[in-house]
Design an enzyme around this catalytic site. Structure first.
Site, short mmCIF file in Angstrom:
data_model
loop_
_atom_site.label_atom_id
_atom_site.label_comp_id
_atom_site.label_asym_id
_atom_site.label_seq_id
_atom_site.Cartn_x
_atom_site.Cartn_y
_atom_site.Cartn_z
N LYS A 41 0.82 -1.19 0.00
CA LYS A 41 0.00 0.00 0.00
C LYS A 41 0.86 1.26 0.00
CE LYS A 41 -3.12 -2.30 3.27
NZ LYS A 41 -3.55 -2.30 4.67
N GLY A 42 2.11 1.12 0.37
CA GLY A 42 2.96 2.28 0.66
C GLY A 42 3.13 3.27 -0.47
N GLU A 97 7.58 2.39 -6.31
CA GLU A 97 7.77 1.88 -4.95
C GLU A 97 7.97 3.04 -3.98
OE1 GLU A 97 7.23 -0.02 -2.73
OE2 GLU A 97 8.71 -1.63 -2.54
N ASP A 98 7.58 2.87 -2.74
CA ASP A 98 7.78 3.92 -1.75
C ASP A 98 9.22 3.98 -1.25
OD1 ASP A 98 7.56 1.49 -0.40
OD2 ASP A 98 6.07 2.18 1.05
N ASP A 101 14.68 -1.00 0.79
CA ASP A 101 15.47 -1.22 2.00
C ASP A 101 16.49 -2.33 1.68
OD1 ASP A 101 15.99 -0.92 4.82
OD2 ASP A 101 14.77 -2.68 5.20
N LYS A 129 17.16 3.38 0.93
CA LYS A 129 18.14 3.21 2.02
C LYS A 129 19.27 2.35 1.48
CE LYS A 129 14.70 2.85 5.72
NZ LYS A 129 14.25 1.94 6.79
N PHE A 150 13.91 4.49 10.32
CA PHE A 150 12.58 3.99 9.95
C PHE A 150 11.69 5.20 9.75
CE2 PHE A 150 8.55 1.85 9.98
CZ PHE A 150 8.86 0.71 9.25
N VAL A 151 11.12 5.34 8.55
CA VAL A 151 10.33 6.53 8.23
C VAL A 151 8.87 6.17 7.96
CG1 VAL A 151 12.24 7.93 7.35
CG2 VAL A 151 11.08 6.35 5.80
N ASP A 157 4.09 3.29 6.38
CA ASP A 157 3.47 2.98 7.66
C ASP A 157 4.43 2.40 8.68
OD1 ASP A 157 3.76 0.42 6.27
OD2 ASP A 157 2.56 -0.39 7.91
N ARG A 163 0.15 6.46 7.55
CA ARG A 163 0.25 6.58 6.10
C ARG A 163 -0.29 7.92 5.60
NH1 ARG A 163 1.55 1.51 3.95
NH2 ARG A 163 0.64 -0.30 4.99
#
Ligand code: IMP
Ligand code: MG
Length: 174
Positions: A41-42, A97-98, A101, A129, A150-151, A157, A163
């Site tokens: 969902k990001g 993509e959000d 990582d 990242k 962590f954002v 989320d 969100r």
């Protein structure tokens, strides 16, 4: 548990960056048919802003995988939850993509979608990242390379919260 949030990238900076990325994408895909594939969902908020800044027509589709559950760390296992509706064979596809990582999620999706024979398959990520990468993967379009925080916010989320926030914020467990 209460979390402390600290603004990391304010929404106006996010929007300026998206205008830049959208210009580059519009230039590269002009005259081609492009499908933007949003990773749920990001990436929903990013997709919505990105496509409205493009100067070319696109179609959109959604795909959903799960790798984290409610944890802040990757389990390393990726599961397909919702597949695409569109057939991407012979189409130009850009994955939206959000955040990247470890890269495990995107690697899985790239292999899955590549097997369907798209004309091209590229990646656009808002955040990266880079230092946390576990598999080799370089996005074609990147908004911001960020350190290992962590954002949340702007679609991202923490345990399904935050969100809706317009800014990208750092979460500090309080
Ligand atoms: P990867 O498979 O380790 O690259 O993880 C990518 C996915 O993990 C992203 O699509 C996000 O959903 C989630 N993720 C990674 N880092 C963060 C973060 O800092 N905040 C929120 N979600 C994150
Ligand atoms: Mg997530």
């Amino acid at each position: 548990m209460e979390q402390q949030l600290e603004v990391f990238i304010p929404s106006r900076e996010v929007h300026l960056k998206i205008q830049e990325i959208a210009r580059d994408i519009s230039r590269e895909y002009r005259g081609k048919r492009l499908i933007l594939v949003c990773i749920l969902k990001g990436a929903v908020v990013f997709l919505a802003d990105l496509m409205r800044n493009l100067s070319i027509p696109v179609t959109i589709d959604f795909i959903s995988v799960s790798s984290y559950g409610y944890a802040a760390r990757s389990s390393g296992k990726v599961r397909l939850i919702k597949d695409l509706d569109l057939d991407i064979a012979g189409e130009h596809v850009l994955l939206v993509e959000d955040i990247i990582d470890t890269g495990i999620t995107l690697k899985f999706l790239l292999q899955l979608l590549e097997s369907r024979g798209p004309a091209s398959l590229k990646v656009c990520t808002l955040l990266d990242k880079v230092e946390r990468r576990e598999v080799s993967l370089t996005p074609d379009y990147t908004g911001f390379v960020i350190p290992d925080h962590f954002v949340v916010g702007y679609g991202l989320d923490y345990g399904e919260s935050y969100r809706y926030l317009p800014d990208i914020c750092i979460v500090n467990p309080g």
